[in-house]
Every structure is written in C-alpha cells, then in structure tokens.
Design a protein around this motif. Structure first.
Motif, PDB file in Angstrom:
ATOM      1  N   GLN A   1      -6.365   0.613   2.331  1.00  0.00           N
ATOM      2  CA  GLN A   1      -6.689  -0.336   1.274  1.00  0.00           C
ATOM      3  C   GLN A   1      -6.347  -1.773   1.625  1.00  0.00           C
ATOM      4  O   GLN A   1      -7.186  -2.653   1.552  1.00  0.00           O
ATOM      5  N   HIS A   2      -5.109  -1.999   2.027  1.00  0.00           N
ATOM      6  CA  HIS A   2      -4.678  -3.379   2.239  1.00  0.00           C
ATOM      7  C   HIS A   2      -5.263  -3.947   3.536  1.00  0.00           C
ATOM      8  O   HIS A   2      -5.555  -3.216   4.484  1.00  0.00           O
ATOM      9  N   GLU A   3      -5.388  -5.251   3.526  1.00  0.00           N
ATOM     10  CA  GLU A   3      -5.996  -5.964   4.645  1.00  0.00           C
ATOM     11  C   GLU A   3      -5.279  -5.656   5.961  1.00  0.00           C
ATOM     12  O   GLU A   3      -5.901  -5.380   6.983  1.00  0.00           O
ATOM     13  N   TYR A   4      -3.929  -5.653   5.911  1.00  0.00           N
ATOM     14  CA  TYR A   4      -3.159  -5.409   7.130  1.00  0.00           C
ATOM     15  C   TYR A   4      -3.442  -4.016   7.682  1.00  0.00           C
ATOM     16  O   TYR A   4      -3.705  -3.846   8.869  1.00  0.00           O
TER      17      TYR A   4
ATOM     18  N   ARG B   1      -6.016  -2.103   7.149  1.00  0.00           N
ATOM     19  CA  ARG B   1      -7.392  -1.993   7.640  1.00  0.00           C
ATOM     20  C   ARG B   1      -7.511  -2.611   9.011  1.00  0.00           C
ATOM     21  O   ARG B   1      -8.179  -2.097   9.891  1.00  0.00           O
ATOM     22  N   ARG B   2      -6.825  -3.760   9.171  1.00  0.00           N
ATOM     23  CA  ARG B   2      -6.931  -4.475  10.435  1.00  0.00           C
ATOM     24  C   ARG B   2      -6.370  -3.643  11.579  1.00  0.00           C
ATOM     25  O   ARG B   2      -7.013  -3.481  12.607  1.00  0.00           O
TER      26      ARG B   2
ATOM     27  N   GLU C   1       0.845  -1.190   0.000  1.00  0.00           N
ATOM     28  CA  GLU C   1       0.000   0.000   0.000  1.00  0.00           C
ATOM     29  C   GLU C   1       0.876   1.234   0.000  1.00  0.00           C
ATOM     30  O   GLU C   1       1.925   1.260   0.642  1.00  0.00           O
TER      31      GLU C   1
END
Lengths: 623, 348
Positions: free
Chosen positions: A262-265, A267-268, A250
């Motif tokens: 954007q990226h899952e990490y 966001r988490r 990202e």
C-alpha cells in the motif's frame, strides 16, 4: 486503509494482545537545534504467538521503537508520551523494579552486533549466569551449570570450554547464539529481535532463524523482528509493519503485503526488485559464447603465510574460470571462502602464489609491475564501502579527473566533456560535480565510484560486494545501473557477493566457492534452479528470497549445514573433501578422497565425486 | 605466558636504560658549559683548573670518560655502573646512589599517596558525573576542573600555605605546620627501612613521628591531589558516558539485570583507561613534582636533580635520570600487566 488496520487491532479486546503500544513518542534532545522525535504517534498490537516483521529504511526509528517496548531508550533519548501495554499492564507506569524483573523474563531481547552486546571483559558464562540469577533465586554454581546447559541447547559444541570464553573469542554466529540462549532461557512471552542476523552468513542466518522460529512456536512466544531484509520477512513473518519517519505507515499480513503493497515506500522497494529481475532476464542470452574469453584464470592459488608459524592461510586453491566479453560472472560464498582474494589477485592488488591470469592474450600474473601499470586502465574495481574508497577531500570532479589523467591523453576540454558524460552515464546530477563524498548519499557515492571505474573505458571490472553497504532500495538501483552500463559499454564483470538475490538478478554464470575452492560453476539457471554440489544446495536453500510462494518455514525439509565454516589454516583443512563433517550427503570415502572439479554433461563443473558418478539424485532446489 | 611477557619487557627496558644513559651522557657533555669553572671559581689559577680537570677525569677522551662511567676499560680504577655504583657527586663528594636512595623515597611517598587518593576520589566522582551529566556531581567536577586546571600547582601550593598555615594560625584555629620539611625539627626521624617516613615510623613504633609526618605531608599531598584529579575525573566521566551508551550496557539492562549489577558492568569497563592515565601521571610526577617539593621544602628527587643541573654535577644528573627512568619503566610494566589482567582482549 492503514489507519483502519491499526484501529481494528487496537479496538479488539486488549487482553487478547500480548503487546499493545499506543501513541508512543520518543524524543532525542539535540544540543544545537530542535529536538528529534525518532518515534511518534506509534501504534502497534501483537497477538500471542505472532511473528511480526518491523521494516523500514535506516533511521526510520524501528530500532528505537523496538527498544522502547522494554521501556528502554538509548541515552540521551526519553519516552515522551504513550502507553506500552504488556499483557494488559502499562510498562511505563510500573515501578523500576517490576519492569526490571519483566525484562529478560517475560520480554526477551536479541540485538544487532551480538559481539558488542556482550561485555568485552567478562566471560560469557558469567554473563548468562548473571541474567539467570537476576530472575531466579539460585546460587552461583547452579547458575554457571545452567549457562553450560543453555549453550549446549543452542547447539554450541564443547560448551564446557566455550562458557569460559570472552566475547572476542567467539565468532558472530556463536555470539548470536549466546544471546539467543540468554533471551530464550526464560521462555519469554514476547521476543524482540533487532536485526538479529545482520552480518551473518546465509547458512548461519538460516540455522539461527530456524532455531528461533522453532523455539518460539514451541513456547508460543510472540516475536517482533526488526529487519531491512525482505527475504527474512517473506520467509518467517506472519505480518509486516512498515515504519516511515517514526510512525507506522503500513500494517498487513505477509501475503497481502507482497501481493499489493500500500504505502509508497513498500511499493518502491518491491517494485525496484521486480524491475531489476526483469531487466536481468532481458540481458541474458546476449553473450557470444564462441568469442574468445577476455579473462582466463588458470590454476590460481593464494596462500598467506602466518607470522611465527609454519602453517598458511589457504585463501584460494587452484581456481580455474573464464569470462567472455560483456559477461557477468558471479562469485558467491560465505565469509572466508576466498571470493574477495580472487578478485584482488586478478587485479594483482594481491600477488597470487601460483597460476596464470590471461588477459588480452598476456599472462598478467608474470609481467613486471612497471609494465603492468598500462593494463590498469583496462582492469578496474569497485569496492564495498563507497565512502571508504573515495578520498574524503576530493570532489567528484577530482575523483573522475584522476583516471583520465593517468590513462588517457585527452585535452583539458575533452576531459571536462568526458566527466559530464560519465556523470550522465551513472545517473549523477550535474550539480554533484563538485560535491564531496560526505555530502552525498551512499547510493550517489557508489555511483561516483562506478563512474571512476568506467572512466578509463575498461574491458573488465571487479565488483567487490558493491551493494553490501547499501539499503535494499539503493541496492536495486545500483544493480539496475550496472546492468545498463554492461549493456551499453560491453564491460565484463566479476561480481563478488554473498547476497544471492543480487547475484541472481545480474549474473550470467555463477561460481560457488567454499573454503578457497571452487565447488560448482554453471549458468545462473543451473546453479540457482538445480544446484548439484551439496554445498551449493545448502547455500541456495539457506538463502531467503523475497518471495512468499515457498516459505522456508513451510518446507518439510529445511536443507542446511551443520556447524560453521572452519578457518582455512593448513592444519584445519580436511584431508579429503573440504565439506566433510558438514555435508548431509557424505559417506566414509569422502573423508580421505581429495575432490577434483569435474565437468558434467550439461556443461557445468562440480567438485564432488558422488555427483560426478551420478550417485546423488538430481532434483530441483527446494526454494 | 605472563612470565615470558615480563622477561621480554624487562629485556626491552634494559636496552632503553642503556640508550637513555648514553644519550644523557653525551648530551650534557655537549653543553656549552664548564663544570670545572663552576667548582674552582672564576679567579682560579691555571694550575688549579688543570688539577681539577684531571681529578674529575675531564681531560680524557669522551669515550674513555664513558668507559670510566660504565666501569668498562676504566682508566681510573674506580668502579662504574656495571659494578653497581653511580659514581660520586662532584659537589658533595658522596656516593650518588646513596644520595638518590635518600631523596627518591621522599618523592615516591608524596606522589604515591597523592595518586592513590586522587584515584579513589576520581572513580566515584567521575562515575556519578558520567551517570548523570549535568547533575550535582558533574557540576562540582566542572567547577573544580576549571579552578584546578586554570592555575599552576605552585600557585595553589602557595595559596594553601597562605590559607591553612598563615591565615588559620593568625585566626588562632588549628593550622597546618610550617612548610619546612617532612618533620618538626625537634623530632628525629626513625632509621630508614623503606624510606617512606609514614611507614618507617609505624614499623619502628614511633607514633609521635607518624602523626607529625602525617601533618607535614597533608598539604603537599592535598595540593597534588587537587591539581591531578581533574584529568582523571574527566577521563572516568568520558569513559562512563561512552560505556553507558554501549550496546552491552543497553543489552544488560534489557536482559533485566539489577541496577548494581549494571553499574558493576560499567565500572569494569571504565576502570582500565583511568588506571593507565594515573600511571602516566605518576611517571610524569617523578620529576615533575618539583614545585610542590620546593614550596614545602620536602627535598625530594626533583629538587635534587634541579640542584645537580644548576651545579653542573654530571654524575649526579646521569644518576638521577637513570633512576627516574627505571622507576617509570617499572610502573608502566606493572600497569600493563594489571591492564592485561583486567581486559582479556589484551594478549601478551
């Protein structure tokens, strides 16, 4: 989206970028097993004067990537493929001597562990002078004088004396400033800072980052800041780059990143922090303030004698506070403020020098150790480093059996059942029952530690920096767990932490400590939104909350403290107010007037006569 | 500060020496061995045994014997340690102090030269093996360590004598001298000043002796160097590997320091532990160089102590142990001071 951003960066005219990394891969040969690629297919472009935050979980290769921008890899790693274009020229194609000259002159580096990055057996002055002489044609004496002036520039007092010091004689804050002196002395076009403030206290961290920001903006140097701290990124960076498993996933400007990761990490980690905050707000208000306190500490002090000396270390002086059932009281302060000592005194892991600790209507400071043992089940502690506080040869099952054996009369079947229940409570999978500590992640280890603490159904737990050794992601999970447990079981916490972000999530009330003294006690809202004591104000203002709304670099006045916290030895302690000499609001009277903790009308207590008399304006905090 | 540290260490060393002499004194007397029988022989008359026992002072109570040895409350009227003498040998009858000062320098000379050479050899070798693991220097060190470590030193000593003396002589090549002492029997040693024959011969201007002594010392020193360098090289190599991976070397490189400067940073950090190890080996070799002394018939302190033990010469055993302990303590003190000088983190 990610690829697009990268492409648009790389596609731009290459002379526009000060640093341009293309398809970089770094390989680490492993003796047994396949080689590891710490960095692979890595693309990054940095414009002149830009502040880029390089983030990612531990082991994602961000430090290796940062080091490779200088053409260096920690042995035995090798740069396998790629280009590292600095101002248009590929570093990897240059001859050794040309790159050598560029390092330290055009590209500066500030690293983690400042004290380990200085040679342990050489005077810091010689080390600064050596770097200066490596890039400038000057004599020994001139370089030495340059070193003195560099130290003066980065705000080290008494530079003539400090220049002769060795690394171990400096505090980490000071060592970090020595490194910044080395790195900035040549006004590099690019500065690489690898977790430059990990291990520093918040006020020192703010001083340091402010200084770096100012000097780099002045020289319009670009900065790549490697960090795990969302607060630093939010407050100082223009752009955020997220790394995951060796590659960039990202790349966004800082406002976009915090708004829509954007990226899952990404966001988490952002979401976990938000959830923790919401949950914290939900728990608040459930405390019955009329209930009798579960724990009362009255006028407690702890002085440590110094061997071969009359003077003492004043770790804690006249501490007074109380906890209601189910309440979470935060104990905040910088290193050396006495917060850990208070936690240990309350459990009598360290014997207090004087004072009362009233628990279940008994003064537990005075009962005999033998008798005290039966209170141990009701008073528990969770330590900072979970791996250190679990027996490495014991499985989770053994760890949890011990408190049950000591503090309960359960039958063997009931014990097994209780262990299953505990695992469930702290969110450990049943398969972890017979795991050894080193077979679990740090987060699971800390869960096991917490399970051990709650095994004997305690009324009160001291949490001594329970999240400081964890990644931001795990921290958020553990905070969530602690709040759930408090809500379910009604346990009161004494939450010791230097991380104000976590304190803000979990605590109902907050105690601020400075040099062993309580300087302010109030509700979370009082202390965080409207701190009154000058030290609390500086501490809160220095803390970097992961929020782009009011960035520290955008503030007109950045409240901070001068210098460093003195060591609390008898002869070092100021006669009057302990903050005298560092306080922005001090007047002459403060020097000789010992300060009392005074209760204000709004219910909080503050140790400052000017606040008590209404001398200081009562305005909201800057953050 | 340094002087206070030294004074403290010397005081502790004195206590240690007193402890060591007491332990040795009572330990050898606790042995199930009869020194009198050793001296008068098995067929001696009862009268002769009694006479010998009395002349050695062994008829007295052990505490009185200790008093005689120390020179406090002595019943014999002879001087003891306190008066600055180590007594007389039961076998030769001469002063033990004199014998020890004759034999000790021989060993000291052997192991001092050996360890200086070993250290000077090990530093560059260890550094280059550490800098390039798997390189030529590293492989050489590995093979050498394998050879030197897999056979005891007396075996290597014998091998060297066989090759460099016997085989070379048979082949008509210039060979090492016969392993029969420190000097050619036709030369007379110069009068002792330091006890180190190489130094004494220079001081007295006897260059013929200097050359001959050098030839005689060559093989024993080489044998020791061959055997003890291994661990020192490995130590330097390990340290070098560790130092090169350290944050401060990486940082020095990232700050653009020239290669030689970085190498000097690394050397500085790798030096101290290697020095300590060398000193420890030195202390060990004081009594542990016996096989080499014996093979080359040098007649050092190790050989002397073995002879004393076999003869049950109590005063000689006590004297050698005391002197060797004293030398080791001085060496350790010196290395601690040097270490503290090199590494500012060590406080006195």
């Amino acid at each position: 989206m990610v690829a697009e951003t990268n492409e648009s960066m790389v596609a731009g005219s290459s002379s526009e970028n000060i640093l341009e990394v293309r398809d970089l891969s770094v390989r680490f040969p492993i003796v047994e097993g396949p080689d590891v690629f710490a960095v692979r297919d890595f693309n990054l472009a940095v414009k002149p004067g830009e502040f880029v935050g390089l983030m990612g979980e531990p082991g994602c290769g961000k430090s290796t990537a940062a080091m490779s921008f200088l053409g260096l890899v920690r042995p035995p790693g090798v740069i396998e493929t790629g280009q590292i274009n600095f101002a248009g020229d590929d570093i990897l194609k240059m001859d050794e001597e040309t790159v050598r000259q560029m390092r330290g002159r055009d590209i500066g580096m500030i690293v983690q562990n400042p004290r380990y990055s200085l040679h342990p057996m050489m005077r810091v002055g010689d080390q600064i002078a050596n770097v200066y002489r490596a890039h400038n044609d000057v004599g020994k004496r001139e370089a030495w004088e340059h070193a003195v002036s560099m130290l003066r520039m980065v705000g080290i007092n008494d530079p003539e004396r400090r220049v002769k010091a060795y690394a171990h004689e400096l505090s980490s804050g000071m060592a970090q400033r020595v490194l910044i002196a080395i790195a900035l002395s040549s006004q590099p076009k690019l500065l690489i800072a690898d977790e430059p403030t990990s291990g520093l206290d918040v006020t020192i961290q703010a001083q340091f980052l402010d200084q770096m920001w100012d000097s780099c903006r002045q020289a319009s140097s670009a900065v790549v800041l490697v960090t795990q701290d969302l607060g630093i990124v939010a407050n100082y960076c223009d752009r955020v780059v997220i790394m995951h498993e060796g590659t960039i996933v990202e790349d966004a400007d800082v406002y976009t990143f915090f708004e829509s990761p954007q990226h899952e990490y990404s966001r988490r980690i952002l979401q976990l922090q938000r959830e923790a905050q919401e949950a914290g707000d939900a728990v608040l208000g459930k405390i019955d303030r009329t209930a009798p306190p579960i724990l009362e500490v009255k006028d407690m002090s702890k002085l440590f004698p110094i061997r071969g000396s009359e003077s003492k270390v004043h770790a804690v002086e006249h501490a007074d506070f109380e906890l209601r059932p189910g309440e979470c009281l935060g104990l905040v302060g910088e290193s050396g403020s006495g917060k850990t000592t208070i936690g240990r005194c309350v459990l009598r892991l360290v014997e207090p020098t004087q004072g009362e600790i009233v628990f279940q209507e008994r003064n537990i400071a005075e009962i005999r150790p033998n008798e005290f043992r039966k209170f141990r089940g009701d008073l528990q502690i969770v330590f900072q480093d979970p791996l250190d506080s679990l027996n490495p040869r014991w499985t989770v099952h053994q760890v949890l059996s011990e408190p049950l054996k000591l503090h309960t009369n359960l039958s063997p079947e009931e014990k097994e059942q209780r262990i299953s229940e505990l695992l469930n409570l702290v969110g450990l999978e049943p398969s972890m029952r017979f795991a050894l500590p080193r077979e679990m992640s740090a987060g699971r280890q800390q869960r096991a530690s917490i399970a051990r603490a709650i095994a004997s159904n305690p009324d009160f737990i001291v949490l001594d920096e329970p999240t400081s050794a964890l990644t931001p992601e795990t921290t958020a999970e553990i905070i969530q767990l602690l709040m759930d447990l408090s809500a379910k079981l009604g346990i009161a916490y004494l939450f010791i932490s230097h991380d104000l972000t976590t304190v803000k999530y979990i605590c109902h009330r907050v105690v601020v400590l400075y040099l062993g003294q309580i300087v302010e006690v109030g509700t979370k809202d009082q202390v965080f939104n409207q701190p009154r004591h000058p030290y609390s104000r500086a501490l809160l203002s220095s803390h970097l909350f992961p929020d782009t709304a009011n960035r520290r670099v955008d503030r007109e006045v950045r409240e901070t403290l001068e210098g460093e916290i003195p060591s609390p030895i008898t002869e070092n302690l100021p006669k009057g107010c302990y903050l005298y000499g560092r306080c922005p609001s001090q007047v002459d009277k403060c020097r000789d007037l010992p300060q009392e903790l005074t209760k204000l009308d709004d219910g909080r207590s503050v140790r400052c006569w000017r606040v008590a008399e209404g001398d200081l304006p009562d305005e909201p905090a800057a953050h | 500060m340094v002087w206070r540290f030294i004074a403290k260490r010397v005081a502790i060393a004195l206590l240690q020496l007193i402890g060591i002499s007491l332990v040795v004194f009572f330990l050898i007397r606790g042995l199930d061995a009869d020194p009198v029988a050793r001296i008068v022989g098995l067929n001696a008359t009862e009268e002769a045994v009694k006479q010998a026992t009395e002349s050695l002072g062994l008829h007295e109570h052990q505490l009185q014997q200790l008093g005689n040895y120390l020179g406090i409350f002595s019943s014999s009227g002879k001087p003891g340690i306190v008066q600055g003498t180590l007594g007389e040998s039961w076998v030769t009858g001469s002063s033990i102090l004199e014998e020890v000062t004759r034999f000790l320098p021989i060993t000291l000379e052997l192991i001092t030269y050996a360890l200086i050479i070993a250290f000077l050899l090990a530093m560059p070798l260890g550094m280059s093996s550490g800098t390039r693991p798997g390189g030529a220097a590293d492989r050489f060190t590995f093979v050498w360590g394998l050879f030197a470590g897999s056979q005891p030193e007396f075996w290597w000593g014998l091998m060297f004598v066989f090759v460099f003396f016997f085989v070379f002589q048979q082949a008509g090549w210039p060979s090492a001298p016969a392993p029969l002492g420190r000097l050619n029997p036709f030369l007379t040693a110069p009068e002792s000043i330091t006890g180190f024959i190489m130094i004494d011969s220079l001081l007295r201007g006897r260059f013929d002796v200097w050359i001959d002594a050098g030839k005689h010392l060559m093989l024993p020193v080489f044998t020791l160097v061959f055997v003890v360098s291994g661990p020192i090289v490995k130590m330097v190599r390990q340290n070098m590997l560790r130092v090169l991976r350290s944050d401060y070397i990486l940082y020095a490189r990232s700050a653009g320091l020239p290669r030689q400067k970085v190498a000097r940073y690394a050397l500085r950090a790798a030096l101290a532990p290697a020095m300590t190890l060398t000193a420890i080996i030195y202390g060990f070799l004081l009594g542990g160089a016996v096989p080499v002394e014996l093979i080359y018939s040098l007649g050092g302190i190790g050989e002397y102590s073995i002879r004393s033990i076999l003869n049950l010469d109590f005063p000689a055993i006590q004297g050698t142990v005391l002197v060797i302990a004293m030398v080791s303590l001085v060496i350790y003190l010196a290395i601690d001071i040097l270490h503290a000088f090199l590494d500012p983190r060590i406080a006195f």
